[in-house]
Scaffold this motif. Structure first.
Motif, short mmCIF file in Angstrom:
data_model
loop_
_atom_site.label_atom_id
_atom_site.label_comp_id
_atom_site.label_asym_id
_atom_site.label_seq_id
_atom_site.Cartn_x
_atom_site.Cartn_y
_atom_site.Cartn_z
N ALA A 1 0.81 -1.21 0.00
CA ALA A 1 0.00 0.00 0.00
C ALA A 1 0.84 1.26 0.00
CB ALA A 1 -0.95 0.00 1.20
N VAL A 2 2.06 1.18 0.52
CA VAL A 2 2.93 2.37 0.59
C VAL A 2 4.21 2.19 -0.22
CG1 VAL A 2 2.07 3.09 2.86
CG2 VAL A 2 3.96 1.46 2.73
N TYR A 3 4.39 1.05 -0.85
CA TYR A 3 5.65 0.79 -1.57
C TYR A 3 5.85 1.79 -2.71
CZ TYR A 3 9.17 -1.44 -4.49
OH TYR A 3 10.29 -1.68 -5.24
N ASP A 4 4.83 2.05 -3.51
CA ASP A 4 4.97 2.97 -4.63
C ASP A 4 5.33 4.37 -4.15
OD1 ASP A 4 4.39 0.94 -6.38
OD2 ASP A 4 2.25 1.42 -6.52
N VAL A 5 4.75 4.79 -3.03
CA VAL A 5 5.08 6.11 -2.49
C VAL A 5 6.52 6.15 -2.00
CG1 VAL A 5 4.52 7.77 -0.69
CG2 VAL A 5 2.69 6.60 -1.91
N LEU A 6 6.95 5.09 -1.32
CA LEU A 6 8.33 5.04 -0.84
C LEU A 6 9.32 5.05 -2.00
CD1 LEU A 6 7.90 2.35 1.97
CD2 LEU A 6 8.25 4.80 2.28
N LYS A 7 9.01 4.35 -3.04
CA LYS A 7 9.89 4.32 -4.21
C LYS A 7 9.95 5.71 -4.87
CE LYS A 7 10.92 1.54 -8.31
NZ LYS A 7 11.24 2.71 -9.15
N ALA A 8 8.81 6.40 -4.94
CA ALA A 8 8.80 7.75 -5.50
C ALA A 8 9.61 8.72 -4.63
CB ALA A 8 7.37 8.24 -5.65
N MET A 9 9.53 8.57 -3.32
CA MET A 9 10.32 9.41 -2.41
C MET A 9 11.81 9.12 -2.56
SD MET A 9 7.90 9.18 1.00
CE MET A 9 8.94 10.29 1.97
N GLU A 10 12.14 7.86 -2.83
CA GLU A 10 13.55 7.51 -3.08
C GLU A 10 14.04 8.15 -4.37
OE1 GLU A 10 16.28 3.70 -4.41
OE2 GLU A 10 14.10 3.55 -4.28
N ASP A 11 13.24 8.09 -5.43
CA ASP A 11 13.62 8.69 -6.70
C ASP A 11 13.79 10.20 -6.57
OD1 ASP A 11 13.49 6.17 -7.81
OD2 ASP A 11 11.44 6.43 -8.56
N ALA A 12 13.01 10.81 -5.68
CA ALA A 12 13.12 12.26 -5.47
C ALA A 12 14.25 12.64 -4.53
CB ALA A 12 11.80 12.79 -4.93
N GLY A 13 14.95 11.65 -3.96
CA GLY A 13 16.07 11.92 -3.07
C GLY A 13 15.67 12.27 -1.66
N ARG A 14 14.42 12.03 -1.29
CA ARG A 14 13.97 12.38 0.05
C ARG A 14 14.30 11.29 1.06
NH1 ARG A 14 7.79 13.91 -0.34
NH2 ARG A 14 8.17 14.10 1.91
N ILE A 15 14.37 10.04 0.63
CA ILE A 15 14.73 8.93 1.51
C ILE A 15 15.74 8.05 0.79
CG2 ILE A 15 12.52 8.94 2.72
CD1 ILE A 15 11.67 6.57 1.03
N ARG A 16 16.31 7.10 1.51
CA ARG A 16 17.32 6.22 0.96
C ARG A 16 16.84 4.77 1.05
NH1 ARG A 16 22.77 8.81 3.80
NH2 ARG A 16 22.42 10.96 3.06
N ARG A 17 17.31 4.00 0.09
CA ARG A 17 16.98 2.59 0.05
C ARG A 17 18.25 1.77 0.19
NH1 ARG A 17 13.26 -0.38 -4.57
NH2 ARG A 17 13.43 -2.52 -3.77
N GLY A 18 18.20 0.72 1.00
CA GLY A 18 19.38 -0.12 1.20
C GLY A 18 19.07 -1.25 2.16
#
Length: 267
Positions: free
Chosen positions: A79-96
């Motif tokens: 439910a929130v994965y697409d939003v998290l991925k968009a925030m990662e693409d915008a540089g607001r959060i990090r993925r790892g």
């Protein structure tokens, strides 16, 4: 909308004391009414997911699939994965892969990543904190499983493990945990009826953690709060006097009595 109730005149009756059963403060009494119910519009699914994702990031720092499962979020992690991925693409959060042993899909705030890097090495002095078992900051019993306690009481470890399986820790209201350097060191059950320890196997880590647990328990027992007058009669379902933590309790200020260890509040 809120309408404050009219002031009440109190009756003085010194002959009999009365204890109010009010569950809310006096300032919360009155008449309430919902404003704008007809004109308010429901947020879109995207706006809802964005708000929930930001709230979960602020609460956990590192978002994992296990954290979303604990929150019982409708729709789960997807439910929130697409939003998290968009925030990662915008540089607001990090993925790892920030937390070992959990799912590989993890998102984190930049500030949370910096905090994780700052605690890679063990601190010179122990960092101990007492939390409610239900606190989101306590990952055990939710994101992480409750650790086992091998060798908690020496030769009686088999008996301890058997009894602990029947009386294991739970994230229940009134219970608490003691974390030392971020790791679970002790579990304090509701109403001081259950004490479980998670001491390391080897020294000097074992003595360091045991000392911090005893010091924290003494602080709780003498703070005057809900844990005031704490009586420790059993540890890991065994007699507290025969537990390896016993000498550390005495060093922390507990007094051994016939029924267990107790710390009377300071005069």
């Amino acid at each position: 909308a809120f309408t404050e109730p009219a002031p009440r005149h109190r009756r003085r009756n010194p002959a009999r004391a009365f204890r109010s059963r009010r569950l809310t403060p006096p300032t919360a009494e009155g008449r309430w009414g919902l404003v704008g119910a007809r004109t308010a519009s429901r947020p879109s699914a995207t706006h809802w997911a964005a708000a929930v994702a930001q709230q979960l990031l602020n609460r956990h720092g590192v978002m994992t699939r296990e954290a979303v499962t604990v929150e019982t979020l409708p729709g789960g992690f997807s439910a929130v994965y697409d939003v998290l991925k968009a925030m990662e693409d915008a540089g607001r959060i990090r993925r790892g892969y920030f937390v070992g042993g959990l799912g590989a899909t993890q998102f984190a705030l930049p500030a949370a990543v910096d905090l994780l890097r700052s605690v890679r090495d063990d601190p010179e002095s122990a960092q101990t904190v007492y939390l409610a078992a239900t606190d989101p900051a306590n990952p055990y019993g939710a994101i992480l499983k409750w650790p086992s306690r091998p060798g908690a009481t020496g030769s009686a470890s088999g008996r301890v493990e058997e009894q602990a399986s029947r009386r294991g820790p739970t994230r229940s209201v009134g219970a608490g945990v003691i974390l030392v350097d971020g790791s679970l060191a002790a579990y304090v059950g509701k109403a001081d009826r259950q004490f479980l320890t998670y001491l390391p196997e080897d020294e000097p880590a074992r003595g360091r953690v045991a000392s911090e647990v005893a010091r924290t328990l003494f602080s709780l027992a003498t703070s005057g709060g809900d844990r005031g007058g704490m009586l420790i009669s059993e540890l890991d379902d065994l007699d507290a006097a025969k537990h390896p933590l016993a000498p550390y309790l005495v060093d922390a200020g507990f007094v051994r009595r016939a029924t267990g260890f107790q710390a009377a509040p300071p005069r």
